[in-house]
Enzyme design. Structure first.
Site, PDB file in Angstrom:
ATOM      1  N   CYS A 132       0.788  -1.184  -0.076  1.00 53.82           N
ATOM      2  CA  CYS A 132       0.091  -0.022   0.011  1.00 53.82           C
ATOM      3  C   CYS A 132       0.841   1.383  -0.039  1.00 53.82           C
ATOM      4  O   CYS A 132       1.358   1.497  -1.023  1.00 53.82           O
ATOM      5  CB  CYS A 132      -1.100  -0.002   1.144  1.00 53.82           C
ATOM      6  SG  CYS A 132      -2.375   0.984   0.943  1.00 53.82           S
ATOM      7  N   ARG A 166     -12.320   5.977  -2.601  1.00 54.11           N
ATOM      8  CA  ARG A 166     -11.328   4.850  -1.977  1.00 54.11           C
ATOM      9  C   ARG A 166     -11.951   3.654  -2.963  1.00 54.11           C
ATOM     10  O   ARG A 166     -13.137   3.472  -3.294  1.00 54.11           O
ATOM     11  CB  ARG A 166     -11.458   4.679  -0.814  1.00 54.11           C
ATOM     12  CG  ARG A 166     -11.133   6.059   0.128  1.00 54.11           C
ATOM     13  CD  ARG A 166     -11.032   5.695   1.476  1.00 54.11           C
ATOM     14  NE  ARG A 166      -9.923   4.747   1.761  1.00 54.11           N
ATOM     15  CZ  ARG A 166      -8.451   5.180   1.925  1.00 54.11           C
ATOM     16  NH1 ARG A 166      -8.415   6.367   1.956  1.00 54.11           N
ATOM     17  NH2 ARG A 166      -7.614   4.462   2.078  1.00 54.11           N
ATOM     18  N   HIS A 228      -3.493  -5.872   2.024  1.00 52.85           N
ATOM     19  CA  HIS A 228      -3.468  -6.002   3.512  1.00 52.85           C
ATOM     20  C   HIS A 228      -4.366  -7.413   3.694  1.00 52.85           C
ATOM     21  O   HIS A 228      -4.387  -8.143   2.776  1.00 52.85           O
ATOM     22  CB  HIS A 228      -4.361  -4.867   4.311  1.00 52.85           C
ATOM     23  CG  HIS A 228      -3.642  -3.534   3.678  1.00 52.85           C
ATOM     24  ND1 HIS A 228      -2.685  -2.944   4.382  1.00 52.85           N
ATOM     25  CD2 HIS A 228      -4.513  -2.699   3.117  1.00 52.85           C
ATOM     26  CE1 HIS A 228      -2.512  -1.780   3.757  1.00 52.85           C
ATOM     27  NE2 HIS A 228      -3.538  -1.564   3.088  1.00 52.85           N
TER      28      HIS A 228
END
Length: 278
Positions: A132, A166, A228
């Protein structure tokens, strides 16, 4: 009025250069073992900026790697590199995680300070996993929503554009390490350079930008990804690839793996694959 005692977080109460706790990792992980206790060899595992750049469980990648290194018969020495600290002299495996914009700001100056070392290590094959925010910082640049261009290390030929929207949700990828699963949460939209290989092809999820079905990037033994989870416990083939490259660098010998019981990880991964990509 009686004064209430202060409540201290185990993370924010520590000085800037003090290591943060890694859940499940035994004390003494940063100590180099004696020769008779080193097993097949010592592997130096470096986590970049664990305080600033380790959200959404990314410390679990370090824990996973250290545990699997032990199970394969090697000895991990876990180093935490903090802003302003001395970078470890002989890293064999380097990981970094995601962070808020404020975390990226806090590490920018230090990352520039060690940039040449990281570029040289990447060029000579040191395995790295950047997730990320650190994936973005390993690219060419991050362009903010306002149009400000923030330069990156240029290890990965990617450029990231900040967005108001997002990209969030579970992901399934097809990669050279098999099917890989994880969870993404990023506003940056990343584009690969003309000759840059992706880490994987998106079967479900957004990936780099939500349009071209690419996710992450790979050059030499450096892997960048938005996933993640943390990514490694559910994807042991990827973890072992990183460990294998590191073991060869650390010992000068081919990787000598030990068969692992990954049934739980395999079941969890396949549930996500069946639910999202079947």
């Amino acid at each position: 009025m009686t004064e209430q005692p202060a409540v201290h977080s185990p993370f924010n109460a520590r000085p800037a250069h003090t290591d943060v706790p890694i859940p499940g990792e035994p004390e003494g992980s940063a100590r180099v073992p004696s020769a008779e206790n080193a097993g097949k060899g010592v592997i130096n595992l470096v986590h970049l900026y664990p305080r600033e750049m380790s959200i959404y469980g990314d410390l679990g990648n370090t824990r996973c790697l250290a545990a699997r290194i032990r199970r394969h018969g090697y000895s991990p020495v876990v180093h935490q590199h903090h802003p302003g600290g001395e970078f470890p002299a002989e890293p064999h495996l380097i990981v970094g995680g995601g962070g808020q914009d404020s975390g990226q700001v806090r590490v920018e100056d230090d990352l520039e300070r060690i940039a040449d070392q990281l570029r040289d290590l990447a060029e000579t094959g040191t395995p790295m996993l950047m997730i990320c925010g650190m994936y973005q910082l390993f690219g060419n640049a991050f362009i903010t929503v306002e149009g400000r261009r923030l330069p990156g290390l240029g290890i990965l030929d990617v450029t990231t554009q900040g967005n108001a929207k997002r990209m969030i949700g579970p992901v399934v990828l097809e990669t050279e390490f098999g099917e890989v699963v994880g969870y993404e949460n990023h506003s940056g939209s990343t584009t690969l350079g003309a000759g840059q290989s992706a880490f994987g092809k998106v079967r479900s999820g957004f990936g780099n930008n939500g349009t071209d079905q690419t996710e992450g990037a790979r050059v030499h033994n450096v892997v960048g990804s938005y996933l993640h989870g943390p990514i490694l416990p559910a994807n042991p083939a990827l973890a072992d690839a990183l460990i294998g490259w590191a073991a060869e660098r650390a010992t000068g010998r081919p990787f000598e793996p030990v068969s692992q019981d990954d049934a739980v990880a395999d079941q969890a991964r396949m549930r996500q694959v069946r639910r999202l990509a079947s």
